[in-house]
Design a protein around this motif. Structure first.
Motif, PDB file in Angstrom:
ATOM      1  N   GLN A 190       0.838  -1.200   0.000  1.00 15.83           N
ATOM      2  CA  GLN A 190       0.000   0.000   0.000  1.00 15.83           C
ATOM      3  C   GLN A 190       0.872   1.249   0.000  1.00 15.83           C
ATOM      4  N   LYS A 191       1.934   1.233   0.797  1.00  6.08           N
ATOM      5  CA  LYS A 191       2.845   2.369   0.849  1.00  6.08           C
ATOM      6  C   LYS A 191       3.535   2.545  -0.498  1.00  6.08           C
ATOM      7  N   GLU A 192       3.992   1.455  -1.078  1.00  2.00           N
ATOM      8  CA  GLU A 192       4.646   1.504  -2.389  1.00  2.00           C
ATOM      9  C   GLU A 192       3.686   2.052  -3.441  1.00  2.00           C
ATOM     10  N   GLN A 193       2.440   1.583  -3.415  1.00  2.00           N
ATOM     11  CA  GLN A 193       1.436   2.044  -4.377  1.00  2.00           C
ATOM     12  C   GLN A 193       1.200   3.544  -4.238  1.00  2.00           C
ATOM     13  N   LYS A 194       1.088   4.005  -3.013  1.00  4.18           N
ATOM     14  CA  LYS A 194       0.860   5.431  -2.766  1.00  4.18           C
ATOM     15  C   LYS A 194       2.023   6.264  -3.295  1.00  4.18           C
ATOM     16  N   GLU A 195       3.252   5.812  -3.032  1.00  2.00           N
ATOM     17  CA  GLU A 195       4.436   6.547  -3.494  1.00  2.00           C
ATOM     18  C   GLU A 195       4.525   6.565  -5.023  1.00  2.00           C
ATOM     19  N   LEU A 196       4.254   5.419  -5.645  1.00  2.70           N
ATOM     20  CA  LEU A 196       4.299   5.350  -7.109  1.00  2.70           C
ATOM     21  C   LEU A 196       3.223   6.229  -7.742  1.00  2.70           C
ATOM     22  N   ARG A 197       2.037   6.204  -7.173  1.00  6.76           N
ATOM     23  CA  ARG A 197       0.955   7.044  -7.700  1.00  6.76           C
ATOM     24  C   ARG A 197       1.301   8.526  -7.567  1.00  6.76           C
ATOM     25  N   GLN A 198       1.900   8.899  -6.430  1.00  7.25           N
ATOM     26  CA  GLN A 198       2.280  10.303  -6.227  1.00  7.25           C
ATOM     27  C   GLN A 198       3.338  10.720  -7.231  1.00  7.25           C
ATOM     28  N   GLU A 199       4.311   9.855  -7.470  1.00  2.00           N
ATOM     29  CA  GLU A 199       5.347  10.143  -8.457  1.00  2.00           C
ATOM     30  C   GLU A 199       4.726  10.313  -9.849  1.00  2.00           C
ATOM     31  N   TYR A 200       3.779   9.436 -10.173  1.00  6.94           N
ATOM     32  CA  TYR A 200       3.092   9.508 -11.459  1.00  6.94           C
ATOM     33  C   TYR A 200       2.334  10.832 -11.586  1.00  6.94           C
ATOM     34  N   LEU A 201       1.580  11.186 -10.557  1.00  5.28           N
ATOM     35  CA  LEU A 201       0.811  12.433 -10.589  1.00  5.28           C
ATOM     36  C   LEU A 201       1.714  13.657 -10.685  1.00  5.28           C
ATOM     37  N   ASP A 202       2.802  13.664  -9.952  1.00  3.01           N
ATOM     38  CA  ASP A 202       3.757  14.775 -10.019  1.00  3.01           C
ATOM     39  C   ASP A 202       4.294  14.923 -11.436  1.00  3.01           C
ATOM     40  N   ASN A 203       4.572  13.789 -12.070  1.00  3.94           N
ATOM     41  CA  ASN A 203       5.084  13.797 -13.436  1.00  3.94           C
ATOM     42  C   ASN A 203       4.048  14.332 -14.413  1.00  3.94           C
ATOM     43  N   VAL A 204       2.806  13.903 -14.272  1.00  2.00           N
ATOM     44  CA  VAL A 204       1.726  14.367 -15.154  1.00  2.00           C
ATOM     45  C   VAL A 204       1.515  15.870 -14.980  1.00  2.00           C
ATOM     46  N   ARG A 205       1.503  16.324 -13.737  1.00  4.17           N
ATOM     47  CA  ARG A 205       1.310  17.757 -13.478  1.00  4.17           C
ATOM     48  C   ARG A 205       2.442  18.595 -14.069  1.00  4.17           C
ATOM     49  N   SER A 206       3.653  18.125 -13.914  1.00  9.26           N
ATOM     50  CA  SER A 206       4.807  18.834 -14.458  1.00  9.26           C
ATOM     51  C   SER A 206       4.743  18.906 -15.983  1.00  9.26           C
ATOM     52  N   SER A 207       4.403  17.802 -16.603  1.00  9.01           N
ATOM     53  CA  SER A 207       4.284  17.769 -18.064  1.00  9.01           C
ATOM     54  C   SER A 207       3.183  18.714 -18.538  1.00  9.01           C
ATOM     55  N   PHE A 208       2.075  18.725 -17.817  1.00  3.98           N
ATOM     56  CA  PHE A 208       0.963  19.597 -18.194  1.00  3.98           C
ATOM     57  C   PHE A 208       1.357  21.062 -18.055  1.00  3.98           C
ATOM     58  N   ARG A 209       2.051  21.400 -16.947  1.00  4.33           N
ATOM     59  CA  ARG A 209       2.510  22.785 -16.770  1.00  4.33           C
ATOM     60  C   ARG A 209       3.430  23.204 -17.905  1.00  4.33           C
ATOM     61  N   ASN A 210       4.360  22.334 -18.271  1.00  2.56           N
ATOM     62  CA  ASN A 210       5.275  22.643 -19.368  1.00  2.56           C
ATOM     63  C   ASN A 210       4.521  22.851 -20.677  1.00  2.56           C
ATOM     64  N   GLN A 211       3.535  22.011 -20.919  1.00  4.82           N
ATOM     65  CA  GLN A 211       2.733  22.144 -22.140  1.00  4.82           C
ATOM     66  C   GLN A 211       1.930  23.444 -22.105  1.00  4.82           C
ATOM     67  N   LEU A 212       1.342  23.743 -20.984  1.00  3.21           N
ATOM     68  CA  LEU A 212       0.542  24.963 -20.853  1.00  3.21           C
ATOM     69  C   LEU A 212       1.406  26.203 -21.029  1.00  3.21           C
ATOM     70  N   ASN A 213       2.637  26.160 -20.540  1.00  5.21           N
ATOM     71  CA  ASN A 213       3.524  27.307 -20.665  1.00  5.21           C
ATOM     72  C   ASN A 213       3.977  27.554 -22.097  1.00  5.21           C
ATOM     73  N   SER A 214       3.762  26.608 -22.968  1.00  5.60           N
ATOM     74  CA  SER A 214       4.132  26.801 -24.372  1.00  5.60           C
ATOM     75  C   SER A 214       2.946  27.292 -25.217  1.00  5.60           C
ATOM     76  N   VAL A 215       1.800  27.513 -24.582  1.00  2.00           N
ATOM     77  CA  VAL A 215       0.592  27.927 -25.290  1.00  2.00           C
ATOM     78  C   VAL A 215       0.540  29.443 -25.451  1.00  2.00           C
ATOM     79  N   LYS A 216       0.134  29.865 -26.628  1.00  2.00           N
ATOM     80  CA  LYS A 216      -0.144  31.280 -26.890  1.00  2.00           C
ATOM     81  C   LYS A 216      -1.527  31.331 -27.528  1.00  2.00           C
TER      82      LYS A 216
END
Length: 77
Positions: free
Chosen positions: A27-53
């Protein structure tokens, strides 16, 4: 980007959770992996959004001020 091995492990733990349940360690491993995944998705989305005009039909830049400020803070004019 999160590795394919980690994605596979996330899916494996999700299946196991539904079928038979997880140990506390899993359960702890799952929580950590999910958090890492979400952090990665959020970062990618921010980078994509910052390239929008945003441009209207007349060619005028109508990018929201909040996004312009975010770009300026990150040095992404």
């Amino acid at each position: 980007m999160i590795s394919q091995d980690k994605l596979n492990r996330i899916n494996e733990l999700a299946r196991k959770s539904k079928q038979e349940g997880l140990s506390l360690k899993e359960q702890k491993e799952q929580k950590e992996l999910r958090q890492e995944y979400l952090d990665n998705v959020r970062s990618s989305f921010r980078n994509q959004l910052n390239s929008v005009k945003v441009v209207d039909e007349e060619g005028t830049d109508v990018t929201p001020e909040k996004l312009k400020k975010e770009k300026a803070q990150r040095g992404l004019h």
